[in-house]
Design a protein around this motif. Structure first.
Motif, PDB file in Angstrom:
ATOM      1  N   UNK A 171      50.885  31.285  38.797  1.00 41.11           N
ATOM      2  CA  UNK A 171      52.615  30.145  39.619  1.00 41.11           C
ATOM      3  C   UNK A 171      53.827  31.619  39.258  1.00 41.11           C
ATOM      4  N   UNK A 172      52.950  32.647  39.406  1.00 48.27           N
ATOM      5  CA  UNK A 172      53.681  33.894  39.738  1.00 48.27           C
ATOM      6  C   UNK A 172      54.458  34.252  40.791  1.00 48.27           C
ATOM      7  N   UNK A 173      54.370  33.227  41.602  1.00 48.52           N
ATOM      8  CA  UNK A 173      54.882  33.226  43.596  1.00 48.52           C
ATOM      9  C   UNK A 173      56.098  32.033  43.125  1.00 48.52           C
ATOM     10  N   UNK A 174      56.131  30.990  41.900  1.00 50.18           N
ATOM     11  CA  UNK A 174      56.723  29.992  41.577  1.00 50.18           C
ATOM     12  C   UNK A 174      58.334  30.515  40.955  1.00 50.18           C
ATOM     13  N   UNK A 175      58.294  31.680  39.480  1.00 43.81           N
ATOM     14  CA  UNK A 175      59.168  31.973  39.299  1.00 43.81           C
ATOM     15  C   UNK A 175      59.947  32.420  39.572  1.00 43.81           C
ATOM     16  N   UNK A 176      61.081  33.086  39.269  1.00 42.88           N
ATOM     17  CA  UNK A 176      62.042  33.821  39.823  1.00 42.88           C
ATOM     18  C   UNK A 176      61.669  35.487  39.201  1.00 42.88           C
ATOM     19  N   UNK A 177      60.969  36.847  39.984  1.00 46.50           N
ATOM     20  CA  UNK A 177      60.999  37.662  39.024  1.00 46.50           C
ATOM     21  C   UNK A 177      62.103  37.949  38.100  1.00 46.50           C
ATOM     22  N   UNK A 178      63.215  37.660  38.519  1.00 49.09           N
ATOM     23  CA  UNK A 178      63.760  38.418  37.388  1.00 49.09           C
ATOM     24  C   UNK A 178      64.494  37.256  36.854  1.00 49.09           C
ATOM     25  N   UNK A 179      63.895  36.504  35.918  1.00 49.22           N
ATOM     26  CA  UNK A 179      64.272  35.716  35.445  1.00 49.22           C
ATOM     27  C   UNK A 179      63.511  35.582  33.695  1.00 49.22           C
ATOM     28  N   UNK A 180      64.181  36.224  33.231  1.00 53.54           N
ATOM     29  CA  UNK A 180      63.439  36.479  31.591  1.00 53.54           C
ATOM     30  C   UNK A 180      62.818  35.040  31.226  1.00 53.54           C
ATOM     31  N   UNK A 205      39.037  19.128  33.204  1.00 54.72           N
ATOM     32  CA  UNK A 205      39.042  20.379  32.796  1.00 54.72           C
ATOM     33  C   UNK A 205      39.295  20.371  30.807  1.00 54.72           C
ATOM     34  N   UNK A 206      38.556  21.629  30.758  1.00 51.56           N
ATOM     35  CA  UNK A 206      38.217  22.110  29.218  1.00 51.56           C
ATOM     36  C   UNK A 206      39.395  23.337  28.808  1.00 51.56           C
ATOM     37  N   UNK A 207      39.594  23.974  30.066  1.00 50.57           N
ATOM     38  CA  UNK A 207      40.503  24.675  30.062  1.00 50.57           C
ATOM     39  C   UNK A 207      41.166  25.027  30.666  1.00 50.57           C
ATOM     40  N   UNK A 208      42.227  25.068  29.976  1.00 51.34           N
ATOM     41  CA  UNK A 208      44.300  25.494  31.651  1.00 51.34           C
ATOM     42  C   UNK A 208      44.713  26.788  31.613  1.00 51.34           C
ATOM     43  N   UNK A 209      44.615  27.265  32.955  1.00 53.25           N
ATOM     44  CA  UNK A 209      45.814  28.354  32.753  1.00 53.25           C
ATOM     45  C   UNK A 209      46.528  28.722  33.629  1.00 53.25           C
ATOM     46  N   UNK A 210      47.512  29.198  33.112  1.00 50.14           N
ATOM     47  CA  UNK A 210      49.275  29.223  34.204  1.00 50.14           C
ATOM     48  C   UNK A 210      48.847  30.595  34.215  1.00 50.14           C
ATOM     49  N   UNK A 211      48.791  31.240  35.705  1.00 44.63           N
ATOM     50  CA  UNK A 211      48.954  32.763  35.704  1.00 44.63           C
ATOM     51  C   UNK A 211      50.582  32.946  35.969  1.00 44.63           C
ATOM     52  N   UNK A 212      51.309  33.933  35.290  1.00 37.71           N
ATOM     53  CA  UNK A 212      52.884  34.447  35.879  1.00 37.71           C
ATOM     54  C   UNK A 212      53.178  35.917  35.776  1.00 37.71           C
ATOM     55  N   UNK A 213      54.181  36.491  36.373  1.00 31.47           N
ATOM     56  CA  UNK A 213      54.145  37.948  36.351  1.00 31.47           C
ATOM     57  C   UNK A 213      55.527  38.008  34.865  1.00 31.47           C
ATOM     58  N   UNK A 214      55.533  38.678  34.416  1.00 30.14           N
ATOM     59  CA  UNK A 214      56.561  39.180  33.226  1.00 30.14           C
ATOM     60  C   UNK A 214      57.050  40.648  34.059  1.00 30.14           C
ATOM     61  N   UNK A 215      57.859  40.264  33.824  1.00 31.43           N
ATOM     62  CA  UNK A 215      58.748  41.136  34.370  1.00 31.43           C
ATOM     63  C   UNK A 215      59.896  42.722  33.569  1.00 31.43           C
ATOM     64  N   UNK A 216      58.954  42.069  32.646  1.00 32.41           N
ATOM     65  CA  UNK A 216      59.963  43.842  31.489  1.00 32.41           C
ATOM     66  C   UNK A 216      58.690  44.359  31.745  1.00 32.41           C
ATOM     67  N   UNK A 217      56.892  43.821  31.982  1.00 37.13           N
ATOM     68  CA  UNK A 217      56.517  45.154  31.839  1.00 37.13           C
ATOM     69  C   UNK A 217      55.115  45.715  32.804  1.00 37.13           C
ATOM     70  N   UNK A 218      56.040  44.256  33.784  1.00 34.92           N
ATOM     71  CA  UNK A 218      54.957  44.116  35.165  1.00 34.92           C
ATOM     72  C   UNK A 218      53.748  43.978  35.511  1.00 34.92           C
ATOM     73  N   UNK A 219      53.212  43.603  33.938  1.00 33.98           N
ATOM     74  CA  UNK A 219      52.254  43.406  34.016  1.00 33.98           C
ATOM     75  C   UNK A 219      52.106  41.335  34.637  1.00 33.98           C
ATOM     76  N   UNK A 220      50.874  41.212  35.001  1.00 33.90           N
ATOM     77  CA  UNK A 220      50.689  40.195  35.556  1.00 33.90           C
ATOM     78  C   UNK A 220      49.334  39.501  34.283  1.00 33.90           C
TER      79      UNK A 220
END
Length: 158
Positions: free
Chosen positions: A63-72, A25-40
């Protein structure tokens, strides 16, 4: 963990280009959920991939469900995952299957080992050189308690 000739019962196979790697792959992306803004959102790495086929433009890991939502520290963890996986996504790797002694039965996929053997060499070794503390990622483990052995599948960056 370290694996040397003393640990190796047999070298079962060695593919210079891993058959389990379906594409680069030429590009690798990981998806996360930012708890401070609520944005994904996604964090990406676009690097130079080695010109091999088959190739695809991008891989996205959710990876939005891998990490705890309350983890900064989610962004830090996502960047660490991205950094760890980017070479495995962009470059071809060798696949080595070994049968080793039972003391390695606690290894699991994702563990990093060092392999030293005077019988194994790869694309990176020069003429007459063999593996000397080559780092490898464990791709698979099968423990054979009746034989006191472990079958390891290792990925080794070329």
């Amino acid at each position: 963990d370290n694996i040397s000739d003393r640990d190796i019962v047999s070298i079962d196979s060695h593919a210079l280009y891993s058959p389990s790697q379906s594409t680069t792959y030429a590009k690798t992306t990981v998806l996360i959920h930012d708890i401070s803004t609520g944005a994904e959102y996604g964090i990406s790495f676009t690097g130079r991939s080695i010109a091999v086929l088959p190739a695809s433009p991008e891989i996205t890991r959710d990876l939005r469900l891998i990490y705890r939502v309350d983890n900064p520290n989610q962004t830090v963890q996502a960047l660490a995952d991205l950094d760890r996986m980017r070479r495995w996504d962009a470059e071809p790797f060798e696949e080595l299957s070994l049968t080793v002694t039972e003391k390695h039965c606690l290894l699991t996929a994702g563990d990093i080992v060092q392999v030293s053997s005077m019988y194994i060499y790869g694309l990176r070794e020069g003429s007459g050189d063999t593996y000397n503390q080559r780092r490898a990622m464990v791709l698979g483990v099968r423990w054979n308690p009746s034989k006191s052995t472990v079958n390891l599948t290792l990925g080794i960056m070329s």
